[in-house]
Design an enzyme around this catalytic site. Sequence first.
Site, PDB file in Angstrom:
ATOM      1  CD  GLU A 257      -2.840  -1.268   2.354  1.00 29.31           C
ATOM      2  OE1 GLU A 257      -2.847  -0.318   3.163  1.00 29.31           O
ATOM      3  OE2 GLU A 257      -3.574  -2.265   2.477  1.00 29.31           O
TER       4      GLU A 257
ATOM      5  CG  ASN B  87      -0.882  -6.919  -1.334  1.00 36.45           C
ATOM      6  OD1 ASN B  87      -1.533  -7.564  -2.141  1.00 36.45           O
ATOM      7  ND2 ASN B  87      -1.320  -6.655  -0.110  1.00 36.45           N
TER       8      ASN B  87
ATOM      9  CD  GLU C 233      -4.635  -7.853   1.974  1.00 37.08           C
ATOM     10  OE1 GLU C 233      -5.469  -7.158   2.610  1.00 37.08           O
ATOM     11  OE2 GLU C 233      -3.429  -7.563   1.899  1.00 37.08           O
TER      12      GLU C 233
ATOM     13  CG  HIS D 197     -10.169  -5.725   1.423  1.00 38.21           C
ATOM     14  ND1 HIS D 197     -10.330  -6.863   2.193  1.00 38.21           N
ATOM     15  CD2 HIS D 197      -8.853  -5.392   1.497  1.00 38.21           C
ATOM     16  CE1 HIS D 197      -9.156  -7.198   2.717  1.00 38.21           C
ATOM     17  NE2 HIS D 197      -8.242  -6.334   2.303  1.00 38.21           N
TER      18      HIS D 197
ATOM     19  CG  ASP E  12     -12.797  -9.108   2.873  1.00 40.74           C
ATOM     20  OD1 ASP E  12     -12.861  -8.092   2.163  1.00 40.74           O
ATOM     21  OD2 ASP E  12     -12.100  -9.155   3.909  1.00 40.74           O
TER      22      ASP E  12
END
Length: 375
Positions: A152, A200, A265, A236, A267
């Site tokens: 990030e 990432n 990651e 996300h 969800d």
Amino acid sequence: MKDRKPLALFLVIPMFVAASTSAAQSLRQAAQDIGLMVGTAVKPALFSNPDYARTLVRQFNIVEAENEMKWTATEPTRGVFDFRAGDRVVQFAEAHDVKVRGHNLLWGKYNPAWLEKGRFTPDQLRRIMKNHIQMVVRHYRGRVFAWDVVNEAFDSEGHLRHTLWYDEPGIGLAGKGTAYIAQALRWAHEADPHALLFYNDFAADGINAKSDAIYEMVKDFKEQGFPINGVGLQMHVFDPEDVPSNLGGNIGRFTRLGVEVQITEMDVALPLAGHGQASDSQLAWQAIIYRNIAKTCAENPGCTAFQMWGFTDRYSWIPAHTKGKRGAALIFDADYGPKPAYQAVVEAFQRVLKSHPQIKEERLRFERRVAAIGY
């Protein structure tokens, strides 16, 4: 994370019904049939829970520690390293023929107080950064197949964030663009030349200002021979506008540079009613999102892993992060029951195999090409 809007769209989406064949095959087997790694972030404290461990081993072939390999866990005091929690992840994985992704070596957030408040000079910070990266990577050399080296580093406009590493005070490379990221990659590569090295980030899954900046960085690194093997897209999803319409195009342009893309990651958070449950229509919408993203990854040979940030709603980070307003974000419910999203992902992999029977061989060839690149 930005503030999110209510998911009114859920109310008008019909229930998704998965094919009856999906339940008979594990997610892990369906992924392996197309040469894809399927994974989850894990909490090693839960390995002793039989339901948690049983579901994890049956359904996934890669794992990633949620927090146990981050700086606060691995170097809580300057120069004093603690690998016990991370070692538990690796030992569990090796005992069950599961690979380990390392997460992460360098981040501008959630660092230990000694590091955040140390008032180091750039030269001191440079030595600290190098020592940390190389101590961690060497400790897991040959046992962690891939690392999120830098996490990030860009904002939503594609500019580098002001961080401890870049310019507050930085390691002496402030104003030189992504040079500090390149340096982190070089140090990680020195420590383990065989580990795959990733950048990432979140909200970079579609084609936008952030992903454009990441693309230009990766292109520049490849042209200059800096060691980078892949890009991690976090995925996300909190509301419909978080779902990119051009995910496939974004994955494609990165893989054409000769790097892997991994969903790292994922969800899909749902708004919860007063009783703390998601509705059938919300679960149906969630299943569609999981299916479409899984399919987009699976059908591109350069997308090599589909990983979620946890697998059971019982231990998801979403409720705490949203103060209970959202949850039910994962593919298993709180009792480890498979949700429509689980069925959707399995079915997506099965359909890709049926429509593209050579995809496993193509993915393996792509992975071999990436691994063979010397730096």
